[in-house]
Write an enzyme that holds these catalytic residues in place. Structure first.
Site, PDB file in Angstrom:
ATOM      1  N   SER A 149       0.831  -1.199   0.000  1.00 32.35           N
ATOM      2  CA  SER A 149       0.000   0.000   0.000  1.00 32.35           C
ATOM      3  C   SER A 149       0.870   1.256   0.000  1.00 32.35           C
ATOM      4  CB  SER A 149      -0.963  -0.051   1.187  1.00 32.35           C
ATOM      5  OG  SER A 149      -1.998   0.898   1.067  1.00 32.35           O
ATOM      6  N   ASP A 231      -9.991  -5.530  -3.618  1.00 30.76           N
ATOM      7  CA  ASP A 231      -9.377  -4.544  -2.736  1.00 30.76           C
ATOM      8  C   ASP A 231     -10.278  -3.316  -2.645  1.00 30.76           C
ATOM      9  OD1 ASP A 231      -7.724  -2.323  -1.826  1.00 30.76           O
ATOM     10  OD2 ASP A 231      -5.995  -3.621  -2.178  1.00 30.76           O
ATOM     11  N   HIS A 270      -7.331  -6.001   0.515  1.00 31.94           N
ATOM     12  CA  HIS A 270      -6.155  -5.210   0.860  1.00 31.94           C
ATOM     13  C   HIS A 270      -5.422  -5.734   2.098  1.00 31.94           C
ATOM     14  CE1 HIS A 270      -4.060  -1.414  -0.033  1.00 31.94           C
ATOM     15  NE2 HIS A 270      -3.978  -1.168   1.269  1.00 31.94           N
TER      16      HIS A 270
END
Length: 292
Positions: A149, A231, A270
């Protein structure tokens, strides 16, 4: 600069040690977790940095990432830095999880308000130097980088800014085009004082992986990226892997030798369930360059 041992745990035929040290980059103490496989004192080992994402610490990737067994198999050390300075005393640094504490974005702030936020220097310069002098058996001439991320943004941007320094780069759900998405714009507009009138400002583009990839003059890049199709932040427009793909298509017009793969993993989100599923493959990817 001396490392102060905080804790140690045996794992995957090696030892994970947490260290504390006074960082000159940050002007504050910082923590770092370092996994060293057995025997590094006799035969130095290559190193893989893992950069964690928003709200995380130096412990998150170590505890949840699932990297150790494959790293032990290939005799690769792992380094887990923190994600920001801690206790910098900046007004508002703890008000929003997307800015300030836990959200250093792996850049050097030029806004005096955020003077301690120099995570680029910490990761790219200071930590490699401190660790190479610590006598841990780490071979910093064989260095690669990965992240998740915000940390995926960090891994890609650090690699693309200095590809000769790193053998390879990978990323899990990275922020691929931070100069045009809310996460990146929120951070850059606070940390960076733009002196140019362009939109996005040149100061932002200097940390944007898609821009850096399209402009890269490196002879060969070795990059692996995974993104989950479920995600939530992909769906919210924060990750934009298509921008990275478009940048690579631009680069391919003049460079044909890259090892570049961007995969969309069906049904994954995620979370660290996603990361731990594919992290062994990422370590394998780095191993073929670190141990070449």
């Amino acid at each position: 600069m001396s490392l102060e041992k905080v804790s140690a745990n045996r794992v995957a035929n090696g030892v994970l040690t947490k260290y504390k040290f006074p960082s000159t980059s940050l002007g504050l103490d910082t923590n770092v977790n370092v996994y060293v496989p057995d025997g590094a004192d006799k035969s130095p080992v290559p190193v893989l940095f893992y950069l964690a994402g928003l709200t995380c610490t130096e412990d998150t990737g170590a505890q949840k990432g699932g990297l150790f067994n494959m790293a032990g198999k290939h005799r690769i050390a792992l380094v887990f830095p923190d994600t920001s300075p801690r206790g910098a005393g900046v007004e508002g640094e703890d008000d929003d999880w997307q800015l300030g504490t836990g959200a250093g974005f792996y850049i050097n702030a030029n806004n005096p308000k955020w003077k301690h936020y120099n995570m680029y220097d910490l990761v790219a310069k200071e930590l490699p130097d401190v660790l190479s002098k610590a006598g841990l058996g780490l071979d910093m001439s064989r260095l690669s980088i990965t992240g998740h991320s915000m940390g995926g943004h960090g891994a890609l941007s650090l690699y693309l800014k200095d590809p000769a320094r790193f053998k390879s780069c990978s990323a899990f759900a990275p922020i691929c085009n931070p100069s045009v998405v809310p996460w990146g714009q929120g951070a850059f507009s606070n940390y960076l004082v733009a002196k140019t009138k362009s939109s996005p400002p040149a100061e932002w583009l200097a940390h944007d992986a898609s821009h850096l990839l399209a402009a890269s003059q490196a002879e060969k890049l070795n990059i692996l990226v995974d993104v989950g199709t479920d995600d939530q932040f992909l769906k919210a427009g924060q990750l934009t892997p298509e921008a990275l793909e478009a940048a690579y298509e631009e680069r391919k017009k003049s460079r044909k030798s890259d090892d570049f793969t961007l995969r969309r993993q069906e049904g994954y989100d995620h979370s660290y369930y996603f990361i731990s599923t594919f992290s062994p493959e990422h370590v394998e990817f780095h191993a073929k360059y670190l141990n070449a």
